[in-house]
Write an enzyme that holds these catalytic residues in place. Structure first.
Site: not given
Length: 358
Positions: A12, A14, A98, A104, A133
């Site tokens: 991931d 952020d 999205h 989606c 996270d």
């Protein structure tokens, strides 16, 4: 693991690689770009250990008025440039633009972003992980069939993740079922716990225990074979399954000794030279004084080593002198175990090949 399968970290962005801006949750200016502590040296360490890196991120409304593409690109490209300047390379950057209400198929934890990796057989499921996270990252890992690691700056930081990944035991499990045999084998190359071996052939059990004991690893093996016919299929298929498990447990072979040589002497003088080269070959020299030892035919001894060399990718030279047949066979299994111990021992993360692959 096939040649196309790789150990991949799906990471991931952020909140994991870089700090997630606490107010609006959007990394849209250079001023907001803050890397998570120790992420650089740890990613370098993991990359050097053979892990491939893939970034997987949900970016709500990317490309809309609420999050213009140009605002995303500036800090993102700077982040990628900084990673690259430290030798950290991401094979892919996979982004879902999205909102949750768009329903989606690509938004984590859905599989749309990683579909190609799953469909094209790129993932070594035993050595790949999702790191993030959020609970959605753990759910993505579950949906992919791999392990998820929940990043937390305080409870599970990057050094702790590195320790977990790099200390992962070299364990492999193989199930082989044919019309003649049903075999379940599990090896742990970093454990010396007592092995459990049940092939239905007492002397063969004893020989396999010699490999595990002198090889310095734990072996758990169960064989249900057509012994009412003879020992051929049970011995051959055991060698194939064991060789496959050992090869799988070694992974990409980084840090191993690769070569092994042993020359123990008892009544019989046995010699073993081996190279985990992925170029299978056997040179076998022995003249047994009996046709059988216990319930095992001595003609199956070279066939066992031929089969394990093929399955594991060994270049193997093996010989023993004249003597009591029991001691001759035992010397071969012992010396193979001692040489294997040297070859699979891990010291560092370097790949022992100038070709860059084994």
């Amino acid at each position: 693991m096939s040649l196309s399968q790789q150990a991949i970290l799906f990471i991931d962005r952020d909140g994991t690689l870089v700090e997630e801006p606490p107010i609006d949750k959007q990394l849209d200016t250079l001023a907001k770009l803050v890397f998570e502590p120790m992420v650089m040296p740890v990613l370098t360490q993991l990359q050097n250990a053979g892990f491939r890196l893939v970034m997987v991120s949900n970016q709500d409304g990317l490309g809309t008025d609420s999050f213009p593409q140009v605002d995303f690109d500036l800090p993102h490209n700077k982040m990628m440039d900084i990673f690259a300047s430290q030798g950290i390379v991401f094979d892919d950057v996979l982004i879902c633009p999205h909102f949750p209400e768009d329903n989606c198929t690509c938004r984590k934890p859905n599989l749309g972003l990683v579909k190609d990796y799953l469909q094209q057989g790129k993932i070594d499921f035993t050595r790949s992980f999702v790191i993030g996270d959020r609970e959605t990252d753990i759910q993505l890992a579950q949906n992919m069939g791999i392990v998820g690691i929940r990043y937390d700056r305080d409870a599970k930081d990057w050094p702790a993740i590195a320790k977990q990944l790099l200390a992962s035991s070299r364990i492999a499990e193989v199930v082989r079922k044919t019309s003649e045999t049903d075999i379940h084998v599990k090896v742990d190359l970093d454990s010396q716990a007592k092995s459990t071996i049940e092939t239905g052939i007492g002397f063969f059990d004893h020989m396999l225990d010699q490999i595990a004991t002198h090889g310095g690893f734990e072996l758990n093996l169960r064989v249900d074979g057509d012994l009412h016919i003879d020992d051929h299929h049970s011995v051959e298929d055991t060698a194939l399954a064991l060789g496959e498990a050992l090869k799988k447990a070694l992974g990409d072979k980084r840090g191993i000794g690769r070569f092994g040589f042993a020359l123990p002497m008892d009544e019989c003088r046995a010699e073993c030279i081996l190279d985990i080269s992925n170029r299978p070959h056997l040179k076998f020299e022995a003249e047994f004084s009996r046709d059988t030892v216990g319930e095992m035919a001595t003609e199956m001894v070279p066939h066992f080593f031929y089969s394990i060399a093929q399955a594991m990718g060994l270049s193997l030279h093996l010989s023993t002198s004249e003597g009591n047949a029991h001691h001759q066979v035992e010397s071969l299994f012992k010396v193979f175990g001692r040489a294997l111990r040297q070859a699979i021992q891990k010291n560092g993360e370097a790949l022992p090949s100038s070709k860059g692959t084994l």
